[in-house]
Design an enzyme around this catalytic site. Structure first.
Site, PDB file in Angstrom:
ATOM      1  N   ASN A 126       1.090  -1.112  -0.254  1.00  0.00           N
ATOM      2  CA  ASN A 126      -0.043  -0.202  -0.069  1.00  0.00           C
ATOM      3  C   ASN A 126       1.036   1.375   0.140  1.00  0.00           C
ATOM      4  OD1 ASN A 126      -1.912   1.553   0.070  1.00  0.00           O
ATOM      5  ND2 ASN A 126      -2.199   1.464   2.591  1.00  0.00           N
TER       6      ASN A 126
ATOM      7  N   LYS B 164       0.710   3.904  -0.042  1.00  0.00           N
ATOM      8  CA  LYS B 164      -1.090   5.362   0.076  1.00  0.00           C
ATOM      9  C   LYS B 164      -0.612   6.500  -0.455  1.00  0.00           C
ATOM     10  CE  LYS B 164       0.362   3.684   5.069  1.00  0.00           C
ATOM     11  NZ  LYS B 164       0.185   3.518   6.734  1.00  0.00           N
TER      12      LYS B 164
ATOM     13  N   HIS C 216     -10.197   0.863   4.595  1.00  0.00           N
ATOM     14  CA  HIS C 216      -8.442   1.529   5.310  1.00  0.00           C
ATOM     15  C   HIS C 216      -8.417   2.172   7.001  1.00  0.00           C
ATOM     16  CE1 HIS C 216      -4.588   2.004   6.473  1.00  0.00           C
ATOM     17  NE2 HIS C 216      -3.466   1.473   5.934  1.00  0.00           N
TER      18      HIS C 216
ATOM     19  N   GLU D  53      -6.733   4.170   7.856  1.00  0.00           N
ATOM     20  CA  GLU D  53      -6.116   6.160   7.413  1.00  0.00           C
ATOM     21  C   GLU D  53      -8.436   6.604   6.854  1.00  0.00           C
ATOM     22  OE1 GLU D  53      -2.766   5.675   5.233  1.00  0.00           O
ATOM     23  OE2 GLU D  53      -1.666   5.066   7.467  1.00  0.00           O
TER      24      GLU D  53
ATOM     25  N   GLU E 218      -5.463  -5.278  10.387  1.00  0.00           N
ATOM     26  CA  GLU E 218      -4.747  -4.292  10.756  1.00  0.00           C
ATOM     27  C   GLU E 218      -4.585  -3.586  11.921  1.00  0.00           C
ATOM     28  OE1 GLU E 218      -2.579  -2.461   6.621  1.00  0.00           O
ATOM     29  OE2 GLU E 218      -4.434  -1.506   7.128  1.00  0.00           O
TER      30      GLU E 218
ATOM     31  N   GLY F  54       2.340   1.952  11.007  1.00  0.00           N
ATOM     32  CA  GLY F  54       3.493   3.380  10.358  1.00  0.00           C
ATOM     33  C   GLY F  54       4.063   3.993  11.613  1.00  0.00           C
TER      34      GLY F  54
ATOM     35  N   SER G 126       3.288  -2.799   9.987  1.00  0.00           N
ATOM     36  CA  SER G 126       4.549  -2.448  10.317  1.00  0.00           C
ATOM     37  C   SER G 126       5.672  -3.479  10.288  1.00  0.00           C
ATOM     38  CB  SER G 126       5.095  -2.543  11.967  1.00  0.00           C
ATOM     39  OG  SER G 126       4.664  -0.287  12.155  1.00  0.00           O
TER      40      SER G 126
END
Ligand code: PEP
Length: 262
Positions: A11, A13, A103, A105, A175, A181, A221
């Site tokens: 991904n 991003k 996701h 985010e 996730e 991150g 991560s």
């Protein structure tokens, strides 16, 4: 038992413009070739910004790369007055295979809830795309020990109204938000706990064959140094890789986890 081909999906991003995308995909293809990557054994995909898709498609087609590619979001609608949105049909025309939906985010910054993820999963399926439905808990939820019910509620909402045949082809990415991150990876046992819970729930909602067919990824991560241990877990079928997928050498190493020594 169904055999599930592991999937390593990067991904990107909001990183790498279309020119950088071409260079990165070329380097990734070289890095995978160097190690004689067996695409039948592990599938590799990159989820790129919308503006990169046409360039990636052209490169993949011209050089006959076995890489798959996808998008990071999609509209819940096929066409119409939805300014700024991208239709699943447009993605399909660009040869897109995968689309990430829900996701963390998107959930955090765009308020996407289960109704939205469900509508997007349906729109993606309607255009022949494979949704990668992302689910997972925030740190506060884990600290309260509620990671399983929280994640399964996101799963239930995202799958609402789907048939067993549709679900069997899906990818679910577990996730944990606290691991995205942050450099904090869930332990292989944490990843297995939720991957198994997701599979068991799909078995309850549908049937055993559907549960065995669906691929469950871990994301948060993931690096070349921790992927092999995660992949020893029976219900973990691959990884959704953020930061580390921006480095083609590192992502290729992740994809070649089978050759790592533990
Ligand atoms: C992600 O973006 O889905 C992700 C897992 O990011 P990272 O690997 O950087 O934690």
């Amino acid at each position: 038992m169904a055999t599930r081909t592991p999937l390593m999906a990067g991904n990107w991003k909001m990183n790498l413009d279309h020119q950088q995308a071409i260079a990165t995909v070329q380097k990734l293809a070289w890095a995978l070739k160097d190690g004689k990557h067996d695409y039948a054994a592990v599938e590799v995909a990159v989820l790129v910004p919308f503006t990169d898709l046409r360039s990636v498609q052209t490169l993949v087609d011209a050089d006959k790369l076995e890489l798959k590619y996808g998008a990071q979001d999609v509209s819940a609608h096929e066409s119409g007055a939805y300014t700024g949105e991208i239709s699943p049909v447009f993605l399909s025309k660009l040869g897109v295979t995968y689309v990430a939906i829900g996701h963390s985010e998107r959930r955090q910054y765009h308020g996407e809830d289960e109704a939205v993820t469900n509508a997007k999963v349906k729109s993606a399926l309607g255009a022949g795309l494979v949704p990668i439905l992302c689910v997972g808990e925030e740190l506060s939820v884990r600290e309260e020990g509620r990671q399983v019910p929280h994640t399964l509620a996101q799963l239930d909402g995202g799958l609402e109204g789907l048939t067993a045949a549709q679900v069997a082809g899906l990818v679910i990415a577990y996730e944990p938000v606290w691991a995205i991150g942050t450099g904090k990876t869930a332990t292989p046992e944490d990843a297995q706990e939720l991957a198994e819970a997701i599979r068991v729930r799909i078995g309850e909602l549908y049937d055993a064959a559907t549960a065995q067919a669906v691929r469950v990824l871990y994301g948060g991560s993931v690096k070349s140094s921790n992927v092999a241990a995660l992949m020893t877990k029976p219900d973990v079928d691959g990884a959704l890789v953020g930061g580390a997928s921006l480095d083609p050498e590192e992502f290729a190493k992740i994809a070649r986890y089978q050759s790592h020594t533990l």
